[in-house]
Structures are given as C-alpha cells and as structure tokens.
Design an enzyme around this catalytic site. Structure first.
Site, PDB file in Angstrom:
ATOM      1  N   ASP A  24      21.700 -42.570  35.076  1.00  0.00           N
ATOM      2  CA  ASP A  24      21.705 -43.989  34.705  1.00  0.00           C
ATOM      3  C   ASP A  24      21.981 -44.252  33.224  1.00  0.00           C
ATOM      4  OD1 ASP A  24      19.376 -42.884  33.791  1.00  0.00           O
ATOM      5  OD2 ASP A  24      18.018 -44.302  34.735  1.00  0.00           O
ATOM      6  N   HIS A  25      21.662 -43.275  32.363  1.00  0.00           N
ATOM      7  CA  HIS A  25      21.724 -43.561  30.928  1.00  0.00           C
ATOM      8  C   HIS A  25      23.116 -43.383  30.314  1.00  0.00           C
ATOM      9  CE1 HIS A  25      17.388 -43.684  31.061  1.00  0.00           C
ATOM     10  NE2 HIS A  25      17.298 -43.850  29.757  1.00  0.00           N
ATOM     11  N   ARG A  53      12.068 -38.876  24.601  1.00  0.00           N
ATOM     12  CA  ARG A  53      13.095 -37.859  24.332  1.00  0.00           C
ATOM     13  C   ARG A  53      12.540 -36.730  23.475  1.00  0.00           C
ATOM     14  NH1 ARG A  53      16.236 -42.462  20.937  1.00  0.00           N
ATOM     15  NH2 ARG A  53      15.796 -43.465  22.907  1.00  0.00           N
ATOM     16  N   ARG A 107      12.697 -52.910  24.667  1.00  0.00           N
ATOM     17  CA  ARG A 107      12.647 -52.401  23.286  1.00  0.00           C
ATOM     18  C   ARG A 107      13.604 -53.182  22.426  1.00  0.00           C
ATOM     19  NH1 ARG A 107      11.644 -46.308  24.844  1.00  0.00           N
ATOM     20  NH2 ARG A 107       9.408 -46.696  25.042  1.00  0.00           N
ATOM     21  N   ASP A 162      10.727 -40.014  31.079  1.00  0.00           N
ATOM     22  CA  ASP A 162      11.174 -41.264  30.477  1.00  0.00           C
ATOM     23  C   ASP A 162       9.931 -42.093  30.225  1.00  0.00           C
ATOM     24  OD1 ASP A 162      13.919 -43.025  30.249  1.00  0.00           O
ATOM     25  OD2 ASP A 162      12.112 -44.225  30.568  1.00  0.00           O
ATOM     26  N   SER A 180      10.351 -43.649  22.837  1.00  0.00           N
ATOM     27  CA  SER A 180      10.810 -42.928  24.015  1.00  0.00           C
ATOM     28  C   SER A 180      10.180 -41.543  24.167  1.00  0.00           C
ATOM     29  CB  SER A 180      12.322 -42.819  23.971  1.00  0.00           C
ATOM     30  OG  SER A 180      12.708 -41.537  23.616  1.00  0.00           O
TER      31      SER A 180
HETATM   32  C1  MIC Z   1      14.530 -45.375  26.143  1.00  0.00           C
HETATM   33  O1  MIC Z   1      14.345 -46.431  26.721  1.00  0.00           O
HETATM   34  O2  MIC Z   1      14.344 -45.217  24.919  1.00  0.00           O
HETATM   35  C2  MIC Z   1      15.011 -44.189  26.942  1.00  0.00           C
HETATM   36  C3  MIC Z   1      16.398 -43.919  26.546  1.00  0.00           C
HETATM   37  O3  MIC Z   1      14.991 -44.503  28.307  1.00  0.00           O
HETATM   38  C4  MIC Z   1      14.064 -43.032  26.635  1.00  0.00           C
HETATM   39  C5  MIC Z   1      14.465 -41.747  27.195  1.00  0.00           C
HETATM   40  C6  MIC Z   1      15.579 -41.081  26.451  1.00  0.00           C
HETATM   41  O4  MIC Z   1      15.643 -41.148  25.233  1.00  0.00           O
HETATM   42  O5  MIC Z   1      16.408 -40.470  27.110  1.00  0.00           O
HETATM   43  C7  MIC Z   1      12.619 -43.297  27.037  1.00  0.00           C
HETATM   44  O6  MIC Z   1      12.213 -44.417  27.120  1.00  0.00           O
HETATM   45  O7  MIC Z   1      11.859 -42.334  27.199  1.00  0.00           O
HETATM   46 FE1  SF4 Z   2      17.089 -47.273  30.624  1.00  0.00          FE
HETATM   47 FE2  SF4 Z   2      15.101 -46.769  28.892  1.00  0.00          FE
HETATM   48 FE3  SF4 Z   2      16.418 -49.097  28.871  1.00  0.00          FE
HETATM   49 FE4  SF4 Z   2      14.830 -48.553  30.853  1.00  0.00          FE
HETATM   50  S1  SF4 Z   2      14.235 -48.810  28.717  1.00  0.00           S
HETATM   51  S2  SF4 Z   2      16.864 -49.427  31.023  1.00  0.00           S
HETATM   52  S3  SF4 Z   2      15.105 -46.359  31.119  1.00  0.00           S
HETATM   53  S4  SF4 Z   2      17.235 -47.094  28.407  1.00  0.00           S
END
Ligand code: MIC
Ligand code: SF4
Length: 762
Positions: A101-102, A652, A454, A166, A650
């Site tokens: 999805d990302h 990550r 976010r 995640d 996140s």
């Molecule tokens: C996000 O919303 O920051 C992400 C991208 O979904 C991350 C995961 C990632 O960095 O791959 C998260 O929320 O953990």
């Molecule tokens: Fe994707 Fe993270 Fe955004 Fe949710 S918050 S849509 S998991 S990038």
C-alpha cells in the site's frame, strides 16, 4: 511450532479456541490482582504466554504475550523480512500477512498510478511476493487497499491481539482488538515463534457520554483527545474507551479513533464489543465470528465494577461529552494542536497562516471507510445541487478495494467527482509523501487540509513550508468548497455561482452499505503449502534491496571518545530522522536509505539549515548523512542527542538501523516515543534518557563523550555519560534506560537479531 493458517480472513477456529481460554484466564487475572478487570487486561491475560506467572504490574513488569497474528505493510515488511530470512526458518509461526500500500505514488489518478507503481516497484513486489510464498505468509497485492482497512475488514476480531509493523496497527481496536504497532524486529520474533515482549501498559480510561450528532464525527473525538493528552500523553498506555457514548459510534468510526491513538503515543486503543461491531462483522462476511463474540460478550468489555468507579482502576480518566463536540481541526505541524473549527478562523489570521487552501485530501488508513466516504459524499451532493464545485483541488483515496468497489457501485464516488474530486489508488499516497505535486514551487508556503492522521513538516509533499491541518472527511470536503481556512462553514453560508447563499446541512450517511459490500477484485495471494521450491531473489547490484550483514557484537569495553553528531531541538519524529516520500524507494536497502539520515532534523549546532551538522574536525557545516558517513569511514563513533518524545510517529525501524549502520552507538534524549525506543534497543543502540532533563543543555558541539560502566549494565541501574568539554573540564551526566536483562543481551550481542540467530533451533 503452531501451523500458521493464512487465508484471506481469520479462521473461525482461531477465534473459537481463543474464546475458550477467556473464562479461565480472566479468573486467573482477577485472582492474582484481587480486583475487577479493565477490558484491556482481559485481552492481555488471554494472550499471556503463561497466565500464572506473567507480569501484571502496569508500567513496571515486562511481559510475554502470544499475539494471534502479524501484519506488515510493504515499506516496513522489506526490512522485517530481510531480518526474518537470516533466522533460517521455513515457515512463520503465526498467521502473517503482507500488504502492498505504501509504494504507490499519487499523481494522475487510480488506474494510471497503480500501473506506474507496478512497473517502478516490480523488483520489490516480486521480492515480497516470493519471500511471502516461501515462508507461508499471505500476500495482498498492490491496489487491494491500505493495510489497516484490509485488516479491519478481513482479520480483526473482538478480544484478539495482533502486532503490525506500522504505527497505525491500533486501528483494529475499533473492533475490540489489542493491536500494537511495532518495529520489524519485534515482528520477526513473533514470526519466529517467540513471544512478543513488552512492558505491561498503563490503562487510560476515556469515558464517552452523549451521542455523536450533526457535524461531529469520530475523528473529532480523537482530535479532542489528542488536544488533551498531547503527542506524548499516551506513551506506555493503552487507551480504553468506555461509557454510554461508545455505542453511538460505528465500528469504522471507532477504528478512526483507535488509529489516531498513535498520535498521542499510545501503545494502542480499544473499544468494547457492541452491536456496531456485530453488524460490521456480518457485513464483512464474518457472521460466525459475530455469533461467537455475542456468546462471549461479557469478556469483551470492561467489568461493571470498573465502569462504576473508573478512577479506582484506570491510571487516568478523561471525560468527553459527545453532545458538546463539533468539528475540530488540528495543526499545523503537530497532531495535538487542536482547535474547534469556530476558533480556527481567528487563530489563522493571528498566526498568519496562508488562508487559501491549496489542496484538500480525503482518505488514509484513518478515514476511508464506507461511512466516511458516505458522509463526505453527502456534503458533495448538497453542493452539486446548488451548483457549487470545489474551490480547492480535492483528492480522495479509498481505503480498500472493497470500499472502492462499493462506493463506486453506490454512486458515492460519482458524487465526489461531480464537484471536482480526483480519485486516487487504494493506497497511502499523499499521506506518506507519495504525492507528485505539480502546483507549488519547493519552499512555497501554503495550506492544505486532510482527513489523515499526521501533519509533521514535509510529511505530505516534502515541503517544510506546507502547513497541514487535519479534520474529518466531511469537514475537509466542506473546506474544499469554501477554499478558505478562515471560513467557518457552520456559521457563514457559502456562495453559489448565481450569488445565492448556501448553508450546508450536517452530513448523514449509512454506516454500512445497504446492499452489502462489493468485494471488488480480490488482491489476496495465498502461500503454497510448502515454500521449499520458491526462490527469493536479491540481486547483488540491486539499488532497492540488500541482504543484511549482522551488526558487530559489543567488544566488552566502555564506549569512549564518542562525538556528538547532532542535538535535535524540539520535535524530532521518525519523519525527521528517516523521511519517507521518495526515500520509500530504498526501504529494503540499508546502505542506500542511510543517505536520508537525519535530513529533517533541526540541529542545535547548525540551526540555519535543517539536516546539517558541524564536522568537529574542521568546523565545516555538512549534511548530516554525509557527516555520519564520513565519521563512520574515519572510525569515529558518535551519539545523537534528542529532545522530548524523540522518535515520535512511525514504526519504521530504519530510523534506528541507519544510525547503527553509520556508527551511532547511543541516542541520549529527554524522552522517547515507545516504538522508536524499542527499535533502537533491538538494533543494539543504547537508548538513554537524561535523569535531569536540563542536562540536555550541557552537551556542546565539540564535546567528546564516554559511556562508562557498561560491564555493570543492569535493569534500572543508571548509566554515566562522561562529557569532556574542549576547555578541559568534564561533567558526569546521569542517564536512565529501560533495558531489561533481555534487552541488555541484545546490546551485548550487537542486536536482537543476533540473539535470535544464535538461539535458533538447528
Ligand atoms: C506512517 O504513517 O508514518 C507510516 C509510513 O505508515 C509508518 C510506517 C513506515 O514508515 O513505513 C508508520 O506509521 O509506522
Ligand atoms: Fe499509510 Fe501510514 Fe498514512 Fe496510514 S498513516 S495511510 S499506514 S502512510
């Protein structure tokens, strides 16, 4: 080892066998604690590795749990699975899925963007598909939807427990699941058959009274909670919602609230099981699970004594009267800067925020359900009837293929398109900087509104001058119609093209599709019964994937002569430490992704330009990734110094692996966000906090640091950091850590993965 069962949905037998354990387990916890239980505690004890000995003391004990499943998204699964591959195991020990999805970039619209993604990411998708097939992992193709929506639709169930790589994994709390966001290394443990180890969380109770109505949406509940608890108020806690108000919220609405609990640092959030969940389970073809949950309902909610006297049993209680709630917006730059819509107009003018909204975005894992799009579409229909179109470009990302197919069938997408919306692929897209924005110049100050979760600087479009505000989908659509941040559409009418005044009625929509969900094109690929013949290819010259080399073990000596690479001032999220957007490309290649290390950080020693630092050898200012690499090449080890809630955001683990890879040995901060702190420990980096937060001020640009007494490292024993200043003076700074015996072993072995590898069954 348990045979992992991986299909496109949770098998009813798994739920049945878990529910069978509940009565006895709950009794054990009541007896051991000598008191009634919160809902959270019931779920935790039902998943304890050993209910008779598991630690129960909140915020103190570490405990081993056995989650029911693991979910990973493509951007984090790469590193997690590269780590898992080194464990040398055949099959994963618990049902596990990967969701693509990302990596889909939003540009022109769903069809074209998905096909571009399939092309540009083929190497990574092939890797994930084959590694999943090899190890018995279910694979969800690109286009099938955002991990958390798919998990809610297919896998989540009341009273279950899962972990996911995640931070928004807690979304499944909307269906009463304890669903915890973790780094890849934690997922690797569980996939390898080890328990999930974490500190027993505190439990914060949020009592909801009244009823959601009018423009107030589930999103507004969590925005209000974020305003109260702030981005670190939930750290180390599970937020448990209770009270009569919970039953006025749909299952997907509750998921929105739990999803964004990540923004207050909560371990996860949960709602009790109720009729909305039952309806949702049935609508998503899980009637049998709904029946089982009904039978076991008393275990799927808080004990009545706790509800009657919450102050006695929760660590903190927050009250929210839903009758008083209206639309809120949070932002810019932080999800806890909360304001009711009617204050925003004034504040925006005072603060000098750009008042024209340049983009409006609906979607993301937190707000892309059938109901969300239905409410947004209701606003759109009203506008269309009055001849209005959006004044601000509006982008819509459906949460899953199932939602997309259903909202298309039911005409909701057409309602949005009729006022000018563009529909994007079922993916994260602009929420994670996967947005090729052509309308502004780099560095241009502008305002956007979204229904995402976010809003850190640079998050959506890589531009630190984009001011991002977050609200509910219906609020975002209404704001796209006004085009202005200072137009309170609740009080001031809109003007139709023929000049007449238009008042928007409060949105209303079905919680679930009356005609049932249309599953669309299924994106699930089941793993073969045996993965023996599947080969996983990582090309040695790949720029996107790289096999991992183990980090070296600790040499048994104190860490001496460390340099201070940077001292972060203020917010330092994982988006500051290891930004996403274009860098998502390198999520499977540690050496390449390390090129983004600390590029968003405001460094006290080099404040003129974010992401730069001082090379103490010659006083020059250089980009931090370049400086870190130069130190590494010169054999210089270093520390990073952080402010409050370092590593917020996140899951990550790249934000922890990159410093380790670049010769960083410790991060010393005023405080840490939970997932990031664990990620650092897992990768063998010391995560230390200043005993006296003011000691942060004592660390100077050209200091050298010794971390001493490491041979005596022990749980709860402070660590001394000896700071040598260039004027010849030195100070001892006392630091704390949260390492258990097991975590200390990780440090000694070089990483948690090294421990796992050395103890794997042969
Ligand atoms: C996000 O919303 O920051 C992400 C991208 O979904 C991350 C995961 C990632 O960095 O791959 C998260 O929320 O953990
Ligand atoms: Fe994707 Fe993270 Fe955004 Fe949710 S918050 S849509 S998991 S990038």
């Amino acid at each position: 080892m348990v045979e992992a069962q991986v299909g496109p949905t949770t098998p009813v037998e798994l739920v049945e066998s878990l529910y069978r354990r509940f009565p006895e387990r709950v009794e054990v916890a009541r007896r051991r604690l000598g008191r009634p239980l919160t809902f959270t505690e019931k779920v935790l004890i039902a998943h304890a590795d050993d209910p008779d000995t598991v630690g129960l003391e909140r915020a103190t004990d570490y405990a081993d749990y056995r989650p029911d499943r693991v979910a990973m998204q493509d951007a984090t699964a790469q590193m997690a699975l590269l780590q898992f591959m080194t464990a040398g195991l055949d099959q994963v020990a618990v049902p596990t899925t990967v969701h693509c999805d990302h990596l889909i970039q939003a540009h022109t619209g769903a069809v074209a963007d998905l096909s571009t993604a399939l092309d540009t990411n083929s190497e990574v998708y092939d890797f994930l598909r084959s590694v999943s097939a090899k190890h018995g992992i279910g694979f969800w193709e690109p286009g099938s939807g955002i991990i958390h929506q798919v998990v809610l639709e297919q896998y989540a169930f009341p009273g279950g427990m899962m972990i996911g790589t995640d931070s928004h994994t807690p979304n499944a709390g909307g269906l009463g699941m304890v669903a915890i966001g973790v780094g890849g290394a934690d997922a690797v443990d569980v996939m390898a058959g080890w328990p999930f180890n974490t500190r027993v969380p505190r439990v914060i109770g949020v009592r909801l009274t009244g009823k959601l109505s009018g423009w107030a949406a589930a999103k507004d509940v969590i925005l209000a909670v974020a305003g109260i608890l702030t981005v670190k108020g939930g750290t180390g806690a599970i937020v448990e919602y209770f009270g009569s108000g919970t039953s006025s919220i749909s299952a997907t609405g509750k998921a929105t609230i739990c999803n964004m609990g990540a923004e207050i640092g909560a371990t996860c959030s949960v709602f009790p099981y109720d009729d909305h969940d039952s309806l949702y389970l049935k609508a998503t073809a899980r009637d049998e699970i709904a029946g089982l949950a009904d039978e076991h309902a008393e275990f799927l909610r808080v004990d009545p004594e706790v509800e009657a006297d919450p102050e006695r049993y929760y660590d903190r209680v927050i009250e929210i009267d839903l009758d008083d709630l209206g639309p809120h917006l949070v932002g810019p730059h932080t999800p806890d800067l909360d304001r009711p819509l009617d204050e925003l107009a004034r504040v925006a003018a005072e603060e000098g925020y750009p008042l024209d909204i340049s983009y409006a975005l609906v979607g993301s894992c937190t707000n892309s359900s059938y109901e969300d799009i239905g409410r947004a579409a209701h606003v759109a229909r009203q506008a269309k009837a009055e001849g209005l179109r959006v004044r601000t470009p509006l982008l819509v990302t459906p949460g899953s293929e199932q939602v997309r197919a259903t909202i298309e069938r039911d005409g909701l997408l057409a309602d949005l398109e009729a006022i000018g919306a563009t529909v994007l692929a079922n993916a994260c897209g602009p929420c994670i900087g996967q947005w090729q924005r052509d309308d502004i110049q780099p560095g241009e100050r502008n305002t956007i509104v979204s229904s995402f979760n976010r809003n850190f600087p640079r998050r959506n479009d890589g531009n630190a001058e984009t001011l991002s505000f977050i609200g509910s989908p219906e609020t975002v659509v209404a704001m796209a119609l006004t085009g202005r941040l200072d137009h309170d559409f609740l009080r001031e009418p809109l003007t139709a093209p023929d000049g007449h005044a238009v008042r928007l009625e409060p949105p209303s929509a079905d919680e679930l599709p009356a005609a049932g969900f249309d599953p669309g094109k299924s994106g699930f690929v089941a793993p073969p019964a045996s993965g023996r013949d599947v080969s996983v290819i990582v090309r040695p010259d790949s720029e996107r994937l790289q096999l991992l080399e183990p980090f070296p073990a600790w040499d048994g000596r104190d860490l001496e002569g460390l340099r201070v690479l940077l001292k972060a001032v203020g917010k330092c999220t994982t988006d500051h430490i290891s930004p996403a957007g274009p860098w998502l490309r390198y999520r499977g290649h540690l050496a390449n992704i390390s090129g983004n290390l600390f590029t968003g950080v405001n460094n006290a020693f080099s404040l003129d330009e974010a992401g730069t630092g001082v090379d103490v050898r010659d006083g020059t200012h250089r980009p931090l990734p370049e400086l870190a690499r130069a130190y590494k090449e010169a054999g210089i080890a270093w520390v990073a110094v952080g402010d409050e809630n370092y590593g917020e955001g996140s899951s990550r683990e790249h934000a922890a692996m990159e410093p380790r890879f670049m010769n960083g040995r410790a991060v010393i901060a005023r405080s840490f966000a939970r997932i990031h702190e664990t990620n650092l420990k897992k990768q063998g980096v010391l995560a230390l906090t200043f005993s006296n937060p003011d000691d942060y001020e004592r660390i100077l640009v050209d200091d050298t640091l010794d971390i001493v007494g490491l041979a005596e490292l022990a749980p709860d024993r402070p660590v001394t950091v000896r700071v040598h200043h260039t004027d010849g003076t030195e100070t001892d700074v006392v630091c704390r850590h949260t390492m258990s015996e097991e975590h200390i072993e990780w440090f000694q072995a070089g990483s948690a993965l090294n421990v796992l590898r050395s103890s794997r069954p042969t």
